[in-house]
Each structure stands twice: as C-alpha cells, then as structure tokens.
Design an enzyme around this catalytic site. Structure first.
Site, PDB file in Angstrom:
ATOM      1  N   CYS A   1     -11.815   5.560   0.487  1.00 47.17           N
ATOM      2  CA  CYS A   1     -10.484   5.387  -0.098  1.00 47.17           C
ATOM      3  C   CYS A   1     -10.292   4.033  -0.764  1.00 47.17           C
ATOM      4  O   CYS A   1      -9.256   3.793  -1.396  1.00 47.17           O
ATOM      5  CB  CYS A   1      -9.424   5.582   0.976  1.00 47.17           C
TER       6      CYS A   1
ATOM      7  N   PHE B   1     -12.338   4.604   4.990  1.00 45.84           N
ATOM      8  CA  PHE B   1     -13.234   4.912   6.095  1.00 45.84           C
ATOM      9  C   PHE B   1     -14.529   4.120   5.930  1.00 45.84           C
ATOM     10  O   PHE B   1     -15.006   3.887   4.830  1.00 45.84           O
ATOM     11  CB  PHE B   1     -13.557   6.409   6.121  1.00 45.84           C
TER      12      PHE B   1
ATOM     13  N   LYS C   1       1.942   6.647  -2.308  1.00 45.88           N
ATOM     14  CA  LYS C   1       1.372   7.859  -1.701  1.00 45.88           C
ATOM     15  C   LYS C   1       2.471   8.769  -1.149  1.00 45.88           C
ATOM     16  O   LYS C   1       2.236   9.957  -0.902  1.00 45.88           O
ATOM     17  CB  LYS C   1       0.388   7.507  -0.588  1.00 45.88           C
TER      18      LYS C   1
ATOM     19  N   HIS D   1      -1.572   0.387   0.892  1.00 43.97           N
ATOM     20  CA  HIS D   1      -2.406   1.565   1.100  1.00 43.97           C
ATOM     21  C   HIS D   1      -1.541   2.686   1.682  1.00 43.97           C
ATOM     22  O   HIS D   1      -1.623   3.828   1.233  1.00 43.97           O
ATOM     23  CB  HIS D   1      -3.569   1.225   2.027  1.00 43.97           C
TER      24      HIS D   1
ATOM     25  N   HIS E   1      -2.611  11.282  -1.107  1.00 39.64           N
ATOM     26  CA  HIS E   1      -3.753  10.365  -1.038  1.00 39.64           C
ATOM     27  C   HIS E   1      -4.907  10.917  -1.870  1.00 39.64           C
ATOM     28  O   HIS E   1      -5.497  11.941  -1.530  1.00 39.64           O
ATOM     29  CB  HIS E   1      -4.168  10.199   0.419  1.00 39.64           C
TER      30      HIS E   1
ATOM     31  N   GLU F   1      -1.678  -2.031   8.712  1.00 40.11           N
ATOM     32  CA  GLU F   1      -1.507  -2.702   7.417  1.00 40.11           C
ATOM     33  C   GLU F   1      -0.294  -3.630   7.445  1.00 40.11           C
ATOM     34  O   GLU F   1      -0.324  -4.726   6.870  1.00 40.11           O
ATOM     35  CB  GLU F   1      -1.362  -1.680   6.300  1.00 40.11           C
TER      36      GLU F   1
END
Length: 413
Positions: A164, A399, A335, A303, A340, A314
């Site tokens: 991502c 990830f 998002k 994010h 996403h 975050e």
C-alpha cells in the site's frame, strides 16, 4: 551535490470518484462516497459485498485503437491516467529528449483478475492453452512499461512493489530521480484493479475488510466504529518536471515536491510497529529532506484505512513527529470516499494533496460520527473546508512494514 527543484505540471486519474482529474477532485471536495455494491462478479457467496469500483468503465472510450483488448484492467487505468497527465501538462513530446524522461509506476498485485480467470479456464482446457497475452497482461511492471512505450520515454522505467506504500514510493523515487540530476521529466504514480473474488477473499480471511452492507458506514477512518477497509481500484499518474525545464516552456504548476521519506518497520508482516515508529520516521525524514519545520505543515492526507490498528497508530505517529502542533493540523483520509486502492492509493492521494494546496481547500473525512479517544486530531469531519496551506504531507503505510511520505509545497511563484 546540487538538489534541483521538482514541480508537478500534469496529473491524471481514474478512480471510484471519477474518470478524470476534474471530476474526481470535484467529488472529493463535495464528499461524494464512491463505495457501493460489487458489480464485477457475483459476490453473494462471500462475506464482503461492498467495494469502491471505477464506475461505468469502458476502455474503448478513453484508449485509442484496439490495444486495450490486450491490457488488464489495472493497465487500462494506468494508461488512461498517463494520457490525461501528459495532455494536462501541455508538454511538447516531440521536443523532449526521451532518454531523459522516465516512468515509475507501482502496482501491488498487477493483473490478479486475469490470473483468476486463466486459472479457471486452463483447469478445464489445459494449461498449455493459456492466453498468449496472459503474462504481459498480468505482471505488475507492465503498467509502467506500456506507458513508456506509448510515449517513447527511454529513461529509467520501473515498478516499486511495496504493497500500500507503492504509489507514494513511485512518486518519491521519481522526485529524487529528477532532483538528483538523472532526468528532466518523469511520469509516476500507481495503479490497481484487485476487486476480484480471490483478492477480496484473501483480505476477508485475514479480517482486514469491512463486512457490512451499508456504504455510509463501511469506510469510516478514525471513527470509533471502524472495522476494516473497503477495497478500491483505479490509478493516479503525475507528471514531474525539473524546475528550469518547466519554466522554460511556461508550464502551469500544481505544486512543488520538496521532500520524501521512506522507511521500514522491520517488525511484522501486516501489523504496524507500536506507536507508528516507522511511519513517524518517514514523516520526519520527509520534513528533514526539505528543510521544513513541523510547524510549517498545515495538512496531512493520512493513510487512514479505517482499520482499528492503523488509524490509532498513525495518529500516534503524527503526534510523535509534530508534538503540540499536531492539535493544529488538519488531517483527512480520502479513503473514506475512494476506499483503499492498494498500490494505486498513494498516487491518487498525492494528486488530492496537490489539489488541496492549489485550490486552498481540504477534502473531508466523510461519514465520521463517533470519536475515538485514541484518534483525537482534527480529521476534517464530513465537510471539506477552505484553508490556505503552505506545506502538506501525503502518507502511505504498507504490509511488510513499508512506509512512505511525500511533502508538497504550495506553488507561489
């Protein structure tokens, strides 16, 4: 070594909010939700029924000729977005030194839909009867490769695959490539088309996706009732140019790229490091790269995935970098509108960040209802707002512990 200045002079996108930049940005300003029932396949036997699809997509409308028939959906999105970015930049392709022009475009999983279809077909007919275009239609780098072929860009052409964070890595790597003297022009960004039975099933089994059926409560970043992300799809492509190259041709400028930070948690396959340590370092590195103080930043495109762990971590990372100033920052997650986009998400969010600086308008985090004590910043809830911001960050966390952050400056010359 002299660090050259890098400008954003063209942008293009196809995403759940629209098929082009103008439509997408207007929808983002208005807080439009791009999430709805999955239409690309029958999902009735699966737990997840919602996604953020690119609606009414017909590649024949946006891609000339018949080549689109041999492009997977993720490549089609990339090509359409690149075409728009080049046209939007107004650059004279014939006047370019193509050996000094390159492409860096990310994709996380490439043509996974094509792989699923070929696996099913070949299981019946034999694997030696696979589509001869199967490999070039699915490998993740082919979005970058097809763009380079289309425009004759003969410089560096590559595809960062960092989950991502990939789209932001692509923008940051292209920024450095120009800044450090290796090119004058770079097309960069990310693309993804992973709304497929296997992809959705894989993320569902690891409990990463929201499983409800209400689009208004599906992607709710920083909300106390967040319960997983919504799969999106699409692409974003930015045209980056070296300052003097852009000025010599009188280019319009959206924003200036001034800093980039990239780190790894080196902690866990999927979970972020405690306190968001790796993401915090990426933000701090981007600021240091530009020589900008934390107090100069006015907006962060987070994010913000709508997963319980990501959003609280975050938030903690932002606090650790910005200290008391974190309370004065505007932080939103687009998002909430787009879902996403995996490898494409950082590029689309960099585009929205550039537009926020250019227009003096911050896009909202929509469908925000219930505050979470662990997420206590200003998330621009539900409605966007006018704000003149000098510097803005765009964050991506992936990830594998990948973290990437780009810092943009409002264009004022």
């Amino acid at each position: 070594m002299e660090k050259r200045r890098v400008l954003i002079t063209g942008m293009g996108t196809a995403n759940p909010l629209g098929h082009d930049l103008a439509q997408s940005w207007q929808a983002a300003r208005e807080g439009v939700c791009g999430i709805g029932p999955i239409t690309q396949y029958d999902c009735s036997a699966q737990k997840v029924h919602l996604a953020a699809e690119v609606k009414d997509w017909d590649p024949a409308v946006v891609l000339a000729g018949r080549d689109h028939r041999h492009m997977s959906r993720f490549i089609q999105f990339a090509m359409a977005s690149a075409q728009e970015a080049v046209a939007d930049s107004g650059v004279d392709l014939e006047g370019l030194d193509r050996t000094r022009c390159g492409v860096i475009l990310s994709s996380g999983v490439g043509g996974i839909g094509m792989t699923e279809r070929e696996q099913a077909r070949c299981s019946q007919k034999g694997f030696d009867r696979a589509n001869p275009y199967y490999i070039p239609m699915t490998i993740a780098n082919m979005g970058a490769g097809m763009i380079a072929i289309a425009f004759g860009f003969q410089g560096m052409c590559t595809c960062p695959v960092t989950a991502c964070a990939g789209g932001t890595n692509a923008v940051g790597d292209a920024f450095r490539h120009i800044r450090d003297g290796y090119a004058e022009v770079m097309l960069c960004g990310g693309t993804e088309a992973a709304i497929t039975p296997l992809s959705i099933g894989g993320f569902t089994s690891m409990r990463a996706l929201h499983v409800g059926d209400d689009p208004d409560r599906a992607s709710v970043p920083f909300d106390a009732r967040r319960s997983g992300f919504v799969m999106g799809e699409g692409a974003g492509v930015l045209m980056l140019e070296e300052y003097s190259h852009a000025m010599a041709r009188g280019a319009k400028v959206y924003a200036e790229l001034v800093g980039y930070g990239a780190t790894c948690d080196a902690y866990h396959m999927t979970a972020p490091a405690p306190g968001g340590e790796g993401g915090a370092r990426a933000m701090a590195l981007a600021l240091a790269d530009a020589g900008v103080e934390p107090e100069q930043v006015g907006y962060i495109n987070a994010h913000g995935t709508s997963t319980p762990l990501n959003d609280s971590v975050e938030t903690a990372a932002i606090k650790s970098v910005f200290g008391a100033h974190a309370g004065s920052l505007a932080v939103s997650s687009t998002k909430s509108m787009t879902g996403h986009l995996l490898g494409g998400t950082g590029a689309v969010e960099a585009i929205f960040t550039a537009m926020a600086l250019k227009d003096g308008f911050l896009p909202p985090t929509i469908h925000y209802q219930e505050p979470d004590p662990a997420c206590d910043l200003d998330y621009v809830p539900n409605q966007g707002r006018a704000a003149q911001v000098e510097y803005a960050l765009s964050n991506s966390l992936g990830f594998g512990g990948h973290n990437a952050c780009v810092l943009l400056k409002r264009w004022g010359e």
